[in-house]
Design an enzyme around this catalytic site. Structure first.
Site, PDB file in Angstrom:
ATOM      1  N   HIS A 118      46.711  35.407  50.498  1.00  0.00           N
ATOM      2  CA  HIS A 118      46.851  35.334  51.955  1.00  0.00           C
ATOM      3  C   HIS A 118      45.519  35.436  52.691  1.00  0.00           C
ATOM      4  O   HIS A 118      45.501  35.669  53.896  1.00  0.00           O
ATOM      5  CB  HIS A 118      47.802  36.432  52.437  1.00  0.00           C
ATOM      6  CG  HIS A 118      49.189  36.271  51.896  1.00  0.00           C
ATOM      7  ND1 HIS A 118      50.021  37.335  51.631  1.00  0.00           N
ATOM      8  CD2 HIS A 118      49.886  35.158  51.563  1.00  0.00           C
ATOM      9  CE1 HIS A 118      51.170  36.888  51.162  1.00  0.00           C
ATOM     10  NE2 HIS A 118      51.107  35.570  51.106  1.00  0.00           N
ATOM     11  N   CYS A 126      36.531  29.591  62.248  1.00  0.00           N
ATOM     12  CA  CYS A 126      36.650  28.830  63.489  1.00  0.00           C
ATOM     13  C   CYS A 126      37.634  27.693  63.242  1.00  0.00           C
ATOM     14  O   CYS A 126      37.440  26.889  62.321  1.00  0.00           O
ATOM     15  CB  CYS A 126      35.291  28.267  63.924  1.00  0.00           C
ATOM     16  SG  CYS A 126      35.408  27.153  65.356  1.00  0.00           S
ATOM     17  N   CYS A 129      35.501  24.099  64.119  1.00  0.00           N
ATOM     18  CA  CYS A 129      34.428  23.586  63.256  1.00  0.00           C
ATOM     19  C   CYS A 129      34.541  24.046  61.806  1.00  0.00           C
ATOM     20  O   CYS A 129      33.827  23.548  60.938  1.00  0.00           O
ATOM     21  CB  CYS A 129      33.060  23.956  63.814  1.00  0.00           C
ATOM     22  SG  CYS A 129      32.615  25.710  63.656  1.00  0.00           S
ATOM     23  N   LEU A 262      52.058  54.182  41.830  1.00  0.00           N
ATOM     24  CA  LEU A 262      51.057  53.419  41.086  1.00  0.00           C
ATOM     25  C   LEU A 262      49.851  54.269  40.715  1.00  0.00           C
ATOM     26  O   LEU A 262      49.245  54.073  39.662  1.00  0.00           O
ATOM     27  CB  LEU A 262      50.618  52.215  41.918  1.00  0.00           C
ATOM     28  CG  LEU A 262      51.669  51.112  42.076  1.00  0.00           C
ATOM     29  CD1 LEU A 262      51.328  50.224  43.257  1.00  0.00           C
ATOM     30  CD2 LEU A 262      51.775  50.295  40.817  1.00  0.00           C
TER      31      LEU A 262
END
Length: 281
Positions: A118, A126, A129, A262
């Protein structure tokens, strides 16, 4: 838990393991999960890509929230779980890590061959650009543009967004791209309503199909973005282990299931399969 760790160790000790990690792996670094025991419920609707790009008010509100949340994420450091994954990789047992997290903590712990499904919160893109800028640089510019911005953070989410009353975000001033001068800036993460780049997904499928086992760490597998890799592994006859506190939507595909913290399971696993501590001394 001992029997479960033994089963997990038996699976991992053969090597060629692909790890799929979720927000639950970062809770012990102070970043809450959405659905686990330390989870926080959102008080606002998550930002969608469509709202971000089309609604200037929504975009300003998001940047105000994310500006505050980034400060909390940036201070987070890897925990014993992240370090354990890095040690398993150093030992040649973990081939690659696919992470749904955007906090960069796997890399900070020393892991390489990490696919950040992700994206990364510490980079800003940007949309005009395509230039990538460090979040530190954008944060500096935002501070300069909003010298009097002060707000109280109620809660931070795993994506760096925070809960913030709309009135506190009303006067916030976002900044444009520092390269092209007018481009719209967005954290280089996948928003709701946005798709993960196809090449990235294809790479993850290839890693899974070449694995001897897939180990899921700290993900409820609620969304298809991560669950599809578990489904693919199961269809290919590749064993799946899931370590998560609470049930997951992938439990029906698991050959090994561990319901425990965990931070306890992974260091114990490292000692069992390598004979060394998960934390270098």
């Amino acid at each position: 838990m001992t029997k479960s760790v033994q089963e997990l160790a038996s699976l991992v000790s053969g090597g060629q393991v692909v790890v799929l990690s979720g927000a639950g792996l970062s809770t012990e670094s102070g970043i809450p999960d959405y659905r686990g025991p330390s989870g926080v419920a959102r008080r606002h609707t998550p930002m969608t890509f469509q709202a971000f790009t089309r609604d200037a008010v929504a975009r300003r509100r998001y940047w105000a929230r994310s500006h505050l949340g980034w400060r909390l994420i940036a201070r987070a450091t890897p925990n014993d779980g992240h370090r354990a994954v890095a040690r398993l990789q150093d030992a040649g047992l973990v081939e690659a890590v696919i992470t749904q997290n955007v906090d960069g903590l796997h890399g900070a712990a020393g892991s390489d061959r990490v696919v950040e499904l992700h994206g990364r919160l510490d980079e800003v893109i940007c949309l005009d650009c395509g230039n990538l800028t460090s979040r530190e640089e954008v944060d500096r510019r935002l501070r300069e543009a909003n010298p009097d911005f002060v707000a109280r953070v109620a809660a931070v989410n795993p994506d760096g967004d925070v809960d913030l009353p709309d009135e506190q975000a009303a006067g916030f001033r976002p900044v444009d791209c520092g390269i092209c001068g007018t481009g719209m800036l967005k954290p280089d993460v996948v928003f709701f309503g946005e798709t993960v780049p196809r090449q990235r997904v294809a790479r993850c499928f290839a890693l899974v199909e070449q694995a001897r086992a897939v180990v899921v760490l700290g993900s409820s597998l609620t969304v298809m973005s991560g669950r599809r890799f578990v489904i693919r592994a199961a269809k290919q006859g590749i064993p799946v282990a899931i370590v998560n506190q609470g049930p997951t939507r992938g439990d029906g595909y698991a050959t090994v299931r561990v319901d425990a913290p965990l931070g306890q399971v992974l260091p114990a696993l490292v000692e069992r399969v390598t004979g060394a501590s998960a934390v270098p001394v």
